[in-house]
Design an enzyme around this catalytic site. Structure first.
Site, mmCIF file in Angstrom:
data_model
loop_
_atom_site.group_PDB
_atom_site.id
_atom_site.type_symbol
_atom_site.label_atom_id
_atom_site.label_comp_id
_atom_site.label_asym_id
_atom_site.label_seq_id
_atom_site.Cartn_x
_atom_site.Cartn_y
_atom_site.Cartn_z
ATOM 1 N N ASN A 12 0.863 -1.181 0.000
ATOM 2 C CA ASN A 12 0.000 0.000 0.000
ATOM 3 C C ASN A 12 0.900 1.231 0.000
ATOM 4 O OD1 ASN A 12 -1.806 2.059 0.529
ATOM 5 N ND2 ASN A 12 -2.322 1.376 2.604
ATOM 6 N N LYS A 14 0.098 4.251 -0.324
ATOM 7 C CA LYS A 14 -0.573 5.429 0.255
ATOM 8 C C LYS A 14 -0.350 6.664 -0.628
ATOM 9 C CE LYS A 14 -0.108 3.319 4.747
ATOM 10 N NZ LYS A 14 -0.080 3.466 6.183
ATOM 11 N N HIS A 98 -9.504 0.912 5.013
ATOM 12 C CA HIS A 98 -8.223 1.084 5.722
ATOM 13 C C HIS A 98 -8.445 1.977 6.930
ATOM 14 C CE1 HIS A 98 -4.127 2.321 6.572
ATOM 15 N NE2 HIS A 98 -3.746 1.240 5.925
ATOM 16 N N GLU A 100 -6.882 4.370 8.062
ATOM 17 C CA GLU A 100 -6.713 5.813 7.812
ATOM 18 C C GLU A 100 -7.972 6.405 7.199
ATOM 19 O OE1 GLU A 100 -3.037 5.451 5.651
ATOM 20 O OE2 GLU A 100 -2.028 4.871 7.516
ATOM 21 N N GLU A 170 -5.336 -5.456 10.634
ATOM 22 C CA GLU A 170 -4.329 -4.420 10.838
ATOM 23 C C GLU A 170 -4.576 -3.714 12.168
ATOM 24 O OE1 GLU A 170 -2.402 -3.080 6.992
ATOM 25 O OE2 GLU A 170 -4.163 -1.852 7.238
ATOM 26 N N GLY A 176 2.430 1.909 10.836
ATOM 27 C CA GLY A 176 3.346 3.047 10.703
ATOM 28 C C GLY A 176 4.046 3.423 11.995
ATOM 29 N N SER A 216 3.506 -2.601 10.296
ATOM 30 C CA SER A 216 4.968 -2.600 10.419
ATOM 31 C C SER A 216 5.596 -3.942 10.049
ATOM 32 C CB SER A 216 5.385 -2.163 11.833
ATOM 33 O OG SER A 216 4.910 -0.851 12.091
ATOM 34 N N GLY A 237 2.768 -1.274 4.358
ATOM 35 C CA GLY A 237 2.764 0.159 4.078
ATOM 36 C C GLY A 237 4.179 0.654 3.806
ATOM 37 N N GLY A 238 4.793 1.234 4.828
ATOM 38 C CA GLY A 238 6.104 1.885 4.685
ATOM 39 C C GLY A 238 7.139 1.056 3.945
#
Ligand code: PEP
Length: 254
Positions: A12, A14, A98, A100, A170, A176, A216, A237-238
């Site tokens: 993802n 983002k 998600h 967010e 998640e 994150g 993470s 993600g990251g």
């Protein structure tokens, strides 16, 4: 790794990467992952990069996902993107609900369920996200919160649609933050989710649904997490923003 279900690892991105940056990353990923057959690899760039990325992954095993979509098919919904528009770019997956979006766009379970049904109607596989906040976990509400999200967000799906749905567990406190659920915590929640699906839709269906872990995920923890019997992949993600970390997560998961 011998798994009951085929692993699916999704990145993802983002709100990151211009078109040029997206193409750089995807070309690097192609070198690392294009011929890998053991796992489903999905990348989810921002809408603006879908067109070019779609062209870049033709004839590879990398599949395209979007990060959101509208529950409506067309019309006066300024700023929204419909499933049919995603299909133009051979988008096969879409991340829905998600945390967010639940937090910043106030997306409710009902809204996520409408989008999930719209995705299936367009033959796009939804990746439906659920997960508790730290406060909810500390208050002992994890199972209640995740159970409610699951029921609400998957409402109205047929057994066949459910089997084509990916659930992403998640925990919000792990997204994150660099803080990962332990493999035991992840397995416990994945087993809980599968048991909920079995109670609502039957054992057979529940055994076919793939449940990703997200929060993470890194090259160093991917192997242990993916080694859990009910963990069928990762939503990253990251670490999906760099070729080395994402490709190592994929390779370490096999
Ligand atoms: C996510 O946002 O879905 C996610 C899991 O992010 P990260 O891997 O950066 O924690």
């Amino acid at each position: 790794m011998n798994k009951e279900r085929r692993l699916i690892i999704a990145g993802n991105w983002k709100m990151n990467k211009t078109v040029a940056e997206a193409l750089d990353l995807v070309n690097d990923l192609k070198r690392e992952l294009a011929n890998l057959k053991e796992v489903d690899v999905v990348i989810c760039p921002p809408f603006t990069a879908l067109s070019e990325v779609s062209k870049a992954i033709v004839d590879t095993n990398i599949r395209l996902g979007a990060q959101n979509m509208s529950e409506h098919n067309f019309g006066a919904y300024t700023g929204e993107i419909a499933a049919g528009m995603l299909k133009e770019f051979i988008v096969r997956y879409v991340i829905l609900g998600h945390s967010e979006r639940r937090q910043y766009q106030q997306e409710s379970d009902e809204c996520v369920a409408k989008k999930t049904r719209a995705a299936h109607a367009a033959s796009i596989r939804p990746i439906v996200c659920v997960g508790e906040t730290l406060a909810q976990r500390e208050a002992g509400q994890t199972e209640k919160v995740v159970g409610d999200q699951l029921r609400g967000s998957l409402a109205g799906l047929s057994a066949g649609q459910l089997e084509e749905t990916i659930v992403a567990y998640e925990p919000v406190w792990a997204i994150g933050t660099g803080r990962t659920a332990t493999a035991q915590q992840a397995q416990a929640m994945h087993a809980f989710i599968r048991a909920q699906l079995a109670a609502a839709h039957g054992e057979l269906v529940s055994r076919r649904v793939r449940i990703q872990y997200g929060g993470s995920v890194k090259p160093s923890n991917a192997r242990e997490l993916m080694g859990q019997p009910d963990v069928d992949g990762a939503l990253v993600g990251g670490a999906s923003l760099e070729v080395r970390s994402f490709s190592e997560i994929v390779k370490n998961s096999i």
